[in-house]
Design a protein around this motif. Structure first.
Motif, PDB file in Angstrom:
ATOM      1  N   MET A 202       0.889  -1.246  -0.238  1.00 27.75           N
ATOM      2  CA  MET A 202       0.046  -0.244  -0.177  1.00 27.75           C
ATOM      3  C   MET A 202       0.747   1.267  -0.140  1.00 27.75           C
ATOM      4  SD  MET A 202      -2.912  -0.947   2.911  1.00 27.75           S
ATOM      5  CE  MET A 202      -1.749  -1.113   3.845  1.00 27.75           C
ATOM      6  N   ALA A 203       0.907   2.589  -1.326  1.00 28.89           N
ATOM      7  CA  ALA A 203       1.196   3.537  -0.899  1.00 28.89           C
ATOM      8  C   ALA A 203      -0.358   4.622  -0.904  1.00 28.89           C
ATOM      9  CB  ALA A 203       2.601   3.125  -1.536  1.00 28.89           C
ATOM     10  N   PHE A 204       0.130   5.624  -0.335  1.00 25.55           N
ATOM     11  CA  PHE A 204      -0.391   6.653   0.134  1.00 25.55           C
ATOM     12  C   PHE A 204      -0.043   8.266   0.003  1.00 25.55           C
ATOM     13  CE2 PHE A 204      -3.024   4.232   3.113  1.00 25.55           C
ATOM     14  CZ  PHE A 204      -3.458   3.382   1.644  1.00 25.55           C
ATOM     15  N   GLY A 205      -0.598   9.347  -0.847  1.00 23.24           N
ATOM     16  CA  GLY A 205      -0.023  10.443  -1.134  1.00 23.24           C
ATOM     17  C   GLY A 205       1.072  10.903  -1.850  1.00 23.24           C
ATOM     18  N   GLU A 206       0.288  12.633  -2.014  1.00 20.04           N
ATOM     19  CA  GLU A 206       1.898  12.922  -3.185  1.00 20.04           C
ATOM     20  C   GLU A 206       3.901  12.301  -2.680  1.00 20.04           C
ATOM     21  OE1 GLU A 206       2.301  17.081  -2.110  1.00 20.04           O
ATOM     22  OE2 GLU A 206       0.488  16.250  -3.452  1.00 20.04           O
ATOM     23  N   ASN A 207       3.996  12.210  -1.668  1.00 20.80           N
ATOM     24  CA  ASN A 207       5.334  11.921  -1.335  1.00 20.80           C
ATOM     25  C   ASN A 207       5.661  10.641  -1.979  1.00 20.80           C
ATOM     26  OD1 ASN A 207       6.058  14.366   0.414  1.00 20.80           O
ATOM     27  ND2 ASN A 207       5.131  12.664   2.933  1.00 20.80           N
ATOM     28  N   LYS A 208       4.670   9.639  -2.329  1.00 21.71           N
ATOM     29  CA  LYS A 208       4.999   8.492  -2.439  1.00 21.71           C
ATOM     30  C   LYS A 208       5.431   8.237  -4.283  1.00 21.71           C
ATOM     31  CE  LYS A 208       5.766   7.021   1.639  1.00 21.71           C
ATOM     32  NZ  LYS A 208       5.038   5.711   2.673  1.00 21.71           N
ATOM     33  N   THR A 209       4.415   9.106  -4.775  1.00 21.10           N
ATOM     34  CA  THR A 209       3.852   9.451  -6.393  1.00 21.10           C
ATOM     35  C   THR A 209       5.455   8.693  -7.169  1.00 21.10           C
ATOM     36  OG1 THR A 209       2.878  11.384  -5.863  1.00 21.10           O
ATOM     37  CG2 THR A 209       3.180  10.114  -8.320  1.00 21.10           C
ATOM     38  N   SER A 210       6.290   9.297  -6.680  1.00 18.50           N
ATOM     39  CA  SER A 210       7.875   8.527  -7.632  1.00 18.50           C
ATOM     40  C   SER A 210       8.411   7.474  -7.621  1.00 18.50           C
ATOM     41  CB  SER A 210       9.092   9.847  -6.984  1.00 18.50           C
ATOM     42  OG  SER A 210       9.775   9.766  -7.404  1.00 18.50           O
ATOM     43  N   ILE A 211       8.224   7.168  -6.149  1.00 20.76           N
ATOM     44  CA  ILE A 211       8.570   5.572  -5.727  1.00 20.76           C
ATOM     45  C   ILE A 211       8.021   4.761  -6.182  1.00 20.76           C
ATOM     46  CG2 ILE A 211       7.867   5.690  -3.295  1.00 20.76           C
ATOM     47  CD1 ILE A 211      11.364   4.574  -5.038  1.00 20.76           C
ATOM     48  N   VAL A 212       6.860   4.977  -6.388  1.00 23.38           N
ATOM     49  CA  VAL A 212       6.003   3.836  -6.478  1.00 23.38           C
ATOM     50  C   VAL A 212       5.652   3.625  -8.110  1.00 23.38           C
ATOM     51  CG1 VAL A 212       2.899   3.727  -7.144  1.00 23.38           C
ATOM     52  CG2 VAL A 212       3.893   4.423  -5.117  1.00 23.38           C
ATOM     53  N   THR A 213       5.712   4.993  -9.237  1.00 20.01           N
ATOM     54  CA  THR A 213       6.041   4.928 -10.262  1.00 20.01           C
ATOM     55  C   THR A 213       7.202   4.418 -10.582  1.00 20.01           C
ATOM     56  OG1 THR A 213       5.225   7.191 -10.607  1.00 20.01           O
ATOM     57  CG2 THR A 213       6.638   6.385 -12.364  1.00 20.01           C
ATOM     58  N   GLN A 214       8.305   4.258 -10.092  1.00 22.62           N
ATOM     59  CA  GLN A 214      10.315   3.550 -10.757  1.00 22.62           C
ATOM     60  C   GLN A 214       9.321   2.180  -9.789  1.00 22.62           C
ATOM     61  OE1 GLN A 214      13.471   5.461  -8.284  1.00 22.62           O
ATOM     62  NE2 GLN A 214      12.021   6.782  -7.907  1.00 22.62           N
ATOM     63  N   THR A 215       8.984   1.319  -8.616  1.00 22.28           N
ATOM     64  CA  THR A 215       8.293   0.445  -8.212  1.00 22.28           C
ATOM     65  C   THR A 215       7.339  -0.066  -8.988  1.00 22.28           C
ATOM     66  OG1 THR A 215       8.538   1.072  -5.585  1.00 22.28           O
ATOM     67  CG2 THR A 215       6.745  -1.060  -7.130  1.00 22.28           C
ATOM     68  N   VAL A 216       6.722   0.464  -9.497  1.00 21.97           N
ATOM     69  CA  VAL A 216       5.962  -0.586 -11.071  1.00 21.97           C
ATOM     70  C   VAL A 216       6.684  -0.341 -12.824  1.00 21.97           C
ATOM     71  CG1 VAL A 216       3.362   0.412 -12.224  1.00 21.97           C
ATOM     72  CG2 VAL A 216       3.490   0.184  -9.813  1.00 21.97           C
ATOM     73  N   GLU A 217       6.965   1.042 -12.502  1.00 22.41           N
ATOM     74  CA  GLU A 217       7.663   1.106 -14.014  1.00 22.41           C
ATOM     75  C   GLU A 217       8.631   1.363 -14.330  1.00 22.41           C
ATOM     76  OE1 GLU A 217       5.288   4.862 -15.076  1.00 22.41           O
ATOM     77  OE2 GLU A 217       3.626   3.626 -15.341  1.00 22.41           O
ATOM     78  N   GLY A 218       9.841   1.182 -13.507  1.00 24.97           N
ATOM     79  CA  GLY A 218      11.097   1.079 -13.884  1.00 24.97           C
ATOM     80  C   GLY A 218      12.134  -0.172 -13.701  1.00 24.97           C
ATOM     81  N   PRO A 219      13.363  -0.080 -13.764  1.00 27.53           N
ATOM     82  CA  PRO A 219      14.317  -1.590 -13.375  1.00 27.53           C
ATOM     83  C   PRO A 219      13.939  -1.918 -12.537  1.00 27.53           C
ATOM     84  CG  PRO A 219      15.311   0.761 -13.852  1.00 27.53           C
ATOM     85  CD  PRO A 219      14.029   0.951 -13.895  1.00 27.53           C
ATOM     86  N   VAL A 220      13.950  -3.519 -12.501  1.00 27.72           N
ATOM     87  CA  VAL A 220      13.878  -4.538 -11.351  1.00 27.72           C
ATOM     88  C   VAL A 220      15.652  -4.602 -11.066  1.00 27.72           C
ATOM     89  CG1 VAL A 220      13.743  -6.209 -10.394  1.00 27.72           C
ATOM     90  CG2 VAL A 220      11.992  -5.820 -12.570  1.00 27.72           C
ATOM     91  N   THR A 221      15.686  -3.508  -9.754  1.00 30.10           N
ATOM     92  CA  THR A 221      16.941  -3.613  -9.321  1.00 30.10           C
ATOM     93  C   THR A 221      17.338  -3.150  -7.822  1.00 30.10           C
ATOM     94  OG1 THR A 221      18.624  -1.392  -9.084  1.00 30.10           O
ATOM     95  CG2 THR A 221      16.162  -0.904  -9.924  1.00 30.10           C
ATOM     96  N   ALA A 222      18.085  -3.580  -7.324  1.00 29.16           N
ATOM     97  CA  ALA A 222      18.382  -3.787  -5.649  1.00 29.16           C
ATOM     98  C   ALA A 222      18.843  -2.256  -5.239  1.00 29.16           C
ATOM     99  CB  ALA A 222      20.174  -4.788  -5.316  1.00 29.16           C
ATOM    100  N   GLN A 223      18.307  -1.220  -6.456  1.00 25.01           N
ATOM    101  CA  GLN A 223      18.270   0.607  -5.872  1.00 25.01           C
ATOM    102  C   GLN A 223      17.552   0.275  -5.216  1.00 25.01           C
ATOM    103  OE1 GLN A 223      22.126   0.362  -5.191  1.00 25.01           O
ATOM    104  NE2 GLN A 223      21.197   2.525  -6.147  1.00 25.01           N
ATOM    105  N   VAL A 224      15.832  -0.152  -5.847  1.00 33.58           N
ATOM    106  CA  VAL A 224      14.522   0.455  -4.987  1.00 33.58           C
ATOM    107  C   VAL A 224      13.954  -1.244  -4.954  1.00 33.58           C
ATOM    108  CG1 VAL A 224      12.566   0.895  -6.167  1.00 33.58           C
ATOM    109  CG2 VAL A 224      14.444   1.771  -6.695  1.00 33.58           C
ATOM    110  N   ALA A 225      14.751  -1.714  -3.629  1.00 29.88           N
ATOM    111  CA  ALA A 225      13.935  -3.299  -3.033  1.00 29.88           C
ATOM    112  C   ALA A 225      12.847  -3.154  -3.940  1.00 29.88           C
ATOM    113  CB  ALA A 225      14.131  -2.921  -1.946  1.00 29.88           C
ATOM    114  N   ALA A 226      12.030  -2.465  -3.716  1.00 28.78           N
ATOM    115  CA  ALA A 226      10.293  -2.673  -4.241  1.00 28.78           C
ATOM    116  C   ALA A 226      10.014  -3.146  -5.216  1.00 28.78           C
ATOM    117  CB  ALA A 226       9.066  -1.552  -3.992  1.00 28.78           C
ATOM    118  N   SER A 227      10.990  -2.451  -6.357  1.00 28.80           N
ATOM    119  CA  SER A 227      10.954  -3.265  -7.919  1.00 28.80           C
ATOM    120  C   SER A 227      11.067  -4.414  -8.096  1.00 28.80           C
ATOM    121  CB  SER A 227      11.583  -2.549  -8.557  1.00 28.80           C
ATOM    122  OG  SER A 227      13.642  -3.016  -8.102  1.00 28.80           O
TER     123      SER A 227
END
Ligand code: F6R
Length: 248
Positions: A202-227
């Motif tokens: 779960m993620a809420f609020g505009e503070n999380k918008t950028s990291i949500v986008t990276q999690t879903v649409e970015g590369p799968v990488t240890a730089q973003v564990a959620a990816s």
């Protein structure tokens, strides 16, 4: 990763609590324990509120629930205001009929030289129950799930980690100043989380918008564990409009 978008965080919390309640009841009917992986922080707070309501008003029972929390600060006394043990007692465990011996939270009081063994035992306890049925996750601005900060590999297991600067800044208000935020924490690893049969982030609020986008649409990488959740066969993201607003 399948994404579900809701009007606001209350709507998400009700939907997630309903899915958890359904699983708890299915497992009870099947005569099996329901193994839940739980998170702390602001994000899941209302899910727990809703589960408490379902317990009180609709008789949802936690008798057969076994829980494993993702993480705990290190060092940390269970009675401290900021402890995740205390958070869980206050938001959920004190208000439902879960059996105290079925609750597992990493122990922030363990002597440093015993932490590695404590972590191994934590992993073993999860495995002994046949793994986590449903893992609840929040998302840190660093992309952490649990406290798996940048550099956490796909194969990481429960262990002691060093918190990211951003994570400590985000926790500063809870600790009345960044300098009081512990530098370390014990967390389930990425592989511990990925072994769960179902994952709900779960993620809420505009503070999380950028990291949500990276999690879903970015590369799968240890730089973003959620990816790494992109590679999980049954992971779902539950977002409010604000957190989802960067997705294409
Ligand atoms: C908490 C945890 C963390 C939080 C994350 C988001 O047990 O594992 O990953 O989920 O830091 O925190 P909030 O929900 O406070 O924004």
């Amino acid at each position: 990763v399948p994404v579900k978008i809701f009007h606001d965080s209350d709507d998400v919390s009700r939907a997630v609590a309903a899915e958890m309640a359904q699983l708890i009841q299915e497992k009870e009917k099947a005569g099996q324990p329901c193994v839940l992986g739980l998170a702390t922080g602001s994000t899941p707070m209302h899910v727990y509120g809703e589960l408490v309501r379902l317990h009180k008003e609709q008789g949802l029972s936690f008798k057969h629930v076994v829980s494993f929390n993702l993480d705990e600060y290190f060092p940390m006394q269970p009675s401290a205001l900021q402890s995740y043990r205390r958070f869980m007692q206050e938001h959920l465990f004190d208000h439902v009929d879960i059996q105290p011996e079925n609750v597992h939270i990493p122990d922030g009081t363990i002597p440093l030289h015993q932490v590695a063994r404590h972590c191994e035992e934590y992993e073993a306890a999860i495995d002994a129950l046949g793994g986590i049925d449903l893992q609840l996750l929040g998302l840190g601005r660093t992309g952490h799930i649990g406290f798996n900060e940048k550099g956490s590999s796909r194969s990481s297991v429960t262990r002691l980690i060093t918190l990211d600067k951003v994570t400590r800044v985000d926790a500063a208000s809870d600790f009345f100043g960044e300098e009081h935020v512990p530098r370390r924490a014990i967390t389930m690893g990425v592989s511990t989380i990925l072994k769960a049969k179902r994952v709900v982030l779960m993620a809420f609020g505009e503070n999380k918008t950028s990291i949500v986008t990276q999690t879903v649409e970015g590369p799968v990488t240890a730089q973003v564990a959620a990816s790494f959740l992109q590679e999980h066969p049954a992971a779902q993201l539950f977002l409010d409009y604000a957190a989802a607003s960067g997705l294409t």
